[in-house]
Design an enzyme around this catalytic site. Structure first.
Site, PDB file in Angstrom:
ATOM      1  N   GLY A 199       0.757  -1.236  -0.043  1.00 23.07           N
ATOM      2  CA  GLY A 199       0.000   0.055   0.229  1.00 23.07           C
ATOM      3  C   GLY A 199       0.795   1.366   0.092  1.00 23.07           C
ATOM      4  N   GLU A 216      -7.365  -0.390   0.484  1.00 24.06           N
ATOM      5  CA  GLU A 216      -8.035  -1.444   1.242  1.00 24.06           C
ATOM      6  C   GLU A 216      -7.161  -2.409   1.928  1.00 24.06           C
ATOM      7  OE1 GLU A 216     -11.551  -1.627   1.798  1.00 24.06           O
ATOM      8  OE2 GLU A 216     -11.977   0.091   0.503  1.00 24.06           O
ATOM      9  N   CYS A 250      -9.804 -10.501   4.947  1.00 25.13           N
ATOM     10  CA  CYS A 250      -9.277  -9.367   5.408  1.00 25.13           C
ATOM     11  C   CYS A 250     -10.172  -8.922   6.835  1.00 25.13           C
ATOM     12  CB  CYS A 250      -9.509  -8.281   4.617  1.00 25.13           C
ATOM     13  SG  CYS A 250     -10.641  -8.000   3.723  1.00 25.13           S
TER      14      CYS A 250
HETATM   15  P1  NAD Z   1      -0.875  -9.834  -3.075  1.00 24.59           P
HETATM   16  O1  NAD Z   1       0.266 -10.499  -2.522  1.00 24.59           O
HETATM   17  O2  NAD Z   1      -1.752 -10.464  -3.995  1.00 24.59           O
HETATM   18  O3  NAD Z   1      -0.891  -8.293  -3.301  1.00 24.59           O
HETATM   19  C1  NAD Z   1      -1.904  -7.477  -3.565  1.00 24.59           C
HETATM   20  C2  NAD Z   1      -1.703  -6.869  -4.932  1.00 24.59           C
HETATM   21  O4  NAD Z   1      -0.262  -5.948  -4.974  1.00 24.59           O
HETATM   22  C3  NAD Z   1      -1.244  -8.024  -6.162  1.00 24.59           C
HETATM   23  O5  NAD Z   1      -1.843  -7.549  -7.339  1.00 24.59           O
HETATM   24  C4  NAD Z   1       0.232  -7.787  -6.315  1.00 24.59           C
HETATM   25  O6  NAD Z   1       0.546  -8.136  -7.604  1.00 24.59           O
HETATM   26  C5  NAD Z   1       0.534  -6.586  -5.910  1.00 24.59           C
HETATM   27  N1  NAD Z   1       1.982  -6.190  -5.598  1.00 24.59           N
HETATM   28  C6  NAD Z   1       2.615  -7.115  -4.627  1.00 24.59           C
HETATM   29  N2  NAD Z   1       3.779  -6.565  -4.402  1.00 24.59           N
HETATM   30  C7  NAD Z   1       3.926  -5.456  -4.990  1.00 24.59           C
HETATM   31  C8  NAD Z   1       4.905  -4.456  -5.147  1.00 24.59           C
HETATM   32  N3  NAD Z   1       6.068  -4.412  -4.425  1.00 24.59           N
HETATM   33  N4  NAD Z   1       4.679  -3.384  -6.082  1.00 24.59           N
HETATM   34  C9  NAD Z   1       3.529  -3.354  -6.600  1.00 24.59           C
HETATM   35  N5  NAD Z   1       2.457  -4.249  -6.581  1.00 24.59           N
HETATM   36  C10 NAD Z   1       2.891  -5.189  -5.691  1.00 24.59           C
HETATM   37  O7  NAD Z   1      -1.952  -9.916  -1.720  1.00 24.59           O
HETATM   38  P2  NAD Z   1      -1.620  -9.588  -0.064  1.00 24.59           P
HETATM   39  O8  NAD Z   1      -1.083  -8.063   0.198  1.00 24.59           O
HETATM   40  O9  NAD Z   1      -0.665 -10.529   0.473  1.00 24.59           O
HETATM   41  O10 NAD Z   1      -3.071  -9.664   0.571  1.00 24.59           O
HETATM   42  C11 NAD Z   1      -3.586  -9.778   1.914  1.00 24.59           C
HETATM   43  C12 NAD Z   1      -3.306  -8.544   2.627  1.00 24.59           C
HETATM   44  O11 NAD Z   1      -4.394  -7.961   1.987  1.00 24.59           O
HETATM   45  C13 NAD Z   1      -4.160  -8.713   3.858  1.00 24.59           C
HETATM   46  O12 NAD Z   1      -3.313  -7.888   4.775  1.00 24.59           O
HETATM   47  C14 NAD Z   1      -5.421  -8.571   3.853  1.00 24.59           C
HETATM   48  O13 NAD Z   1      -5.984  -8.147   5.316  1.00 24.59           O
HETATM   49  C15 NAD Z   1      -5.572  -7.478   2.988  1.00 24.59           C
HETATM   50  N6  NAD Z   1      -6.850  -7.670   2.362  1.00 24.59           N
HETATM   51  C16 NAD Z   1      -7.587  -6.372   2.611  1.00 24.59           C
HETATM   52  C17 NAD Z   1      -8.961  -6.319   2.151  1.00 24.59           C
HETATM   53  C18 NAD Z   1      -9.793  -5.212   2.163  1.00 24.59           C
HETATM   54  O14 NAD Z   1     -10.929  -5.261   1.593  1.00 24.59           O
HETATM   55  N7  NAD Z   1      -9.503  -4.233   2.977  1.00 24.59           N
HETATM   56  C19 NAD Z   1      -9.546  -7.639   1.355  1.00 24.59           C
HETATM   57  C20 NAD Z   1      -8.470  -8.444   1.193  1.00 24.59           C
HETATM   58  C21 NAD Z   1      -7.037  -8.463   1.822  1.00 24.59           C
END
Ligand code: NAD
Length: 440
Positions: A199, A216, A250
């Site tokens: 993020g 999110e 999440c």
């Molecule tokens: P993920 O690893 O799929 O990453 C999310 C996205 O970010 C992917 O599309 C990925 O390609 C991209 N990404 C990853 N590294 C990157 C980088 N260095 N630079 C640019 N883009 C990059 O998913 P995740 O982050 O492991 O998801 C899990 C997290 O998401 C948990 O913390 C969960 O709580 C949160 N989450 C939040 C919600 C919500 O609605 N608030 C919903 C689902 C998950």
């Protein structure tokens, strides 16, 4: 990871921007047409998506439809039912110094070309639900599914261009290199769902172009339980909310926060509830999902030593199966309490009572969701007044996000901005101020 799109991200964005400039996406008829086509994709190809979700996460067909496919269909239907209403210009009172003939109003303008980046845990819903809002608001959209759910990513990359307007909607598959290349481009909004570390990467990239972002994110969502609640009901609802998608949700209750007597009452009930919902061997229950990959499996098994196992505690790495697990006597400083668990482990942490529970929550990052299981009016009101969280659920985990008229989003470390229903329209539009003073 290779992008299936032969186009470079810069070319995709330039092409979509050119299409947006023609005004193609502006008419409400185009927007509703796209939403209907997306709905048709979900109903005609729901089985294909369900198979992909099973391949990526072991989701049962029922769960795939309930939490991803039908969820998105409901979001589309709600939007189609209300879009005309939401888009109606809103009059604003005009101050006397402008004269009685002046009028003022606000209207929603599309932003332009928006980027939606989705995570792997609900890889269809979390890509498509924001896309619904982006299309309803009249934008061109670049959708980036998660590479960690490769079957779903491939299915979406195949199906979306077959159903939606390829001039204005593009799917770019890929991992960090492809997303990094996309983030170098100028977008009019970036909607990111995932972890807070990435993020920050997204927000930094967006800052270069002064692009607004919706983040999110996640975090540790507490479930406060006290002696006044019916503990059988609480255990059943906690188990269903926590272990859905093997805890990779999440807004799953991350940990239980309660007093020692309630903890003792909950322990056997949670163990019973796991048996009721998933049987004596959850590995053979078709309703129970799998951990997304070995890396997360290893991360999670390392957390099992953080407390006394009440139920579960076992796993099968080859099958990416980790049993629904409840841990008691968990020290707040232990590893399981230092990060978002995002898996099927439910620690029980004890505090002396309500005051200490509120202090415990406020000492930590603002959670995405906070759940309260209590019949005490004082406890219910004090937690609402004295803590901050993205959402607040009394008596039922997860369900608030199924209410289309509620904004869904975090606060602080759990994110910024929100969506669903008309809040998605707000997120993906510019609310333009208009003043009309007749020349005559
Ligand atoms: P993920 O690893 O799929 O990453 C999310 C996205 O970010 C992917 O599309 C990925 O390609 C991209 N990404 C990853 N590294 C990157 C980088 N260095 N630079 C640019 N883009 C990059 O998913 P995740 O982050 O492991 O998801 C899990 C997290 O998401 C948990 O913390 C969960 O709580 C949160 N989450 C939040 C919600 C919500 O609605 N608030 C919903 C689902 C998950």
């Amino acid at each position: 990871m290779t992008a299936t799109s032969p186009e470079q991200p810069a070319d995709v964005v330039a092409r979509l921007r050119a299409a947006f400039r023609t005004g193609r996406t502006q008419p409400v008829a185009w927007r509703t047409g796209q939403l209907r086509d997306l709905r048709r994709m979900l109903t005609e190809k729901g089985d294909e998506l369900a198979d992909a979700l099973h391949a990526d996460l072991g989701k049962s067909r029922t769960e795939a439809f309930r939490t991803e496919i039908d969820f998105t269909v409901r979001e589309i239907d709600h939007t189609l039912d209300h879009l005309d209403d939401w888009l109606r210009p809103e009059p604003a009172p005009v101050p006397a110094h402008l004269g009685t003939d002046a009028t003022a109003w606000t209207r929603y303008d599309p932003l332009g070309v928006v980027l939606v980046i989705a995570p792997w845990n609900y890889p269809a819903q979390l890509l498509l639900a924001p896309v619904v809002g982006a299309l309803a608001a009249g934008n061109a959209v670049v959708a980036k599914p998660s590479e960690l759910a490769p079957a779903t990513s491939a299915a979406l990359a195949r199906l979306i261009p077959a159903y939606l307007d390829t001039e204005a909607v593009a799917v770019v598959e890929g991992g960090i290199p492809e997303t990094t290349a996309l983030l170098a481009e100028r977008f009019d909004h970036i909607f990111y769902t995932g972890n807070g570390t990435v993020g920050r990467v997204v927000m930094r990239a967006a800052a270069e172009h002064l692009t607004p972002v919706t983040l999110e994110l996640g975090g540790k969502s507490p479930a406060f339980v006290d002696a006044t609640a019916d503990h059988d009901v609480v255990a059943d609802r906690l188990v269903r909310g926590k272990f859905l998608n093997a805890g990779q949700t999440c807004v799953a209750p991350d940990y239980v926060l309660t007093d020692p007597a309630t903890a003792a009452a909950l322990e056997p009930r949670l163990a019973d509830a796991v048996k009721n919902v998933y049987g004596t061997d959850p590995q053979t229950s078709g309703a129970y999902g799998r951990i997304v990959n070995e890396r997360h499996f290893d991360r999670l098994t390392a957390l099992l030593g953080s407390g006394r196992v009440v139920v579960g505690g076992t796993g099968d790495r080859a099958d990416k199966y980790l049993a629904p697990t409840v841990l008691a006597d968990v020290d707040p400083a232990s590893p399981v309490m230092r990060e978002e668990i995002f898996g099927p482990i439910l620690p029980i942490v004890t505090v002396a009572g309500l005051d200490e529970a509120i202090g415990f929550i406020n000492d930590r990052d603002k959670p995405l969701a906070l759940y309260v299981f209590s019949e005490s009016a004082e406890a219910r009101a004090r937690i609402a007044d004295e803590t901050s969280s993205g959402g607040l659920g009394y008596g039922l985990p997860l369900a608030h996000l199924t209410v289309s008229d509620l904004p869904f989003g975090g606060v602080g470390e759990s994110g910024m901005g929100n969506y669903h229903g008309r809040y998605s329209l707000e997120t993906f539009s510019h609310r333009k101020a208009v003043l009309d003073k007749p020349l005559g």
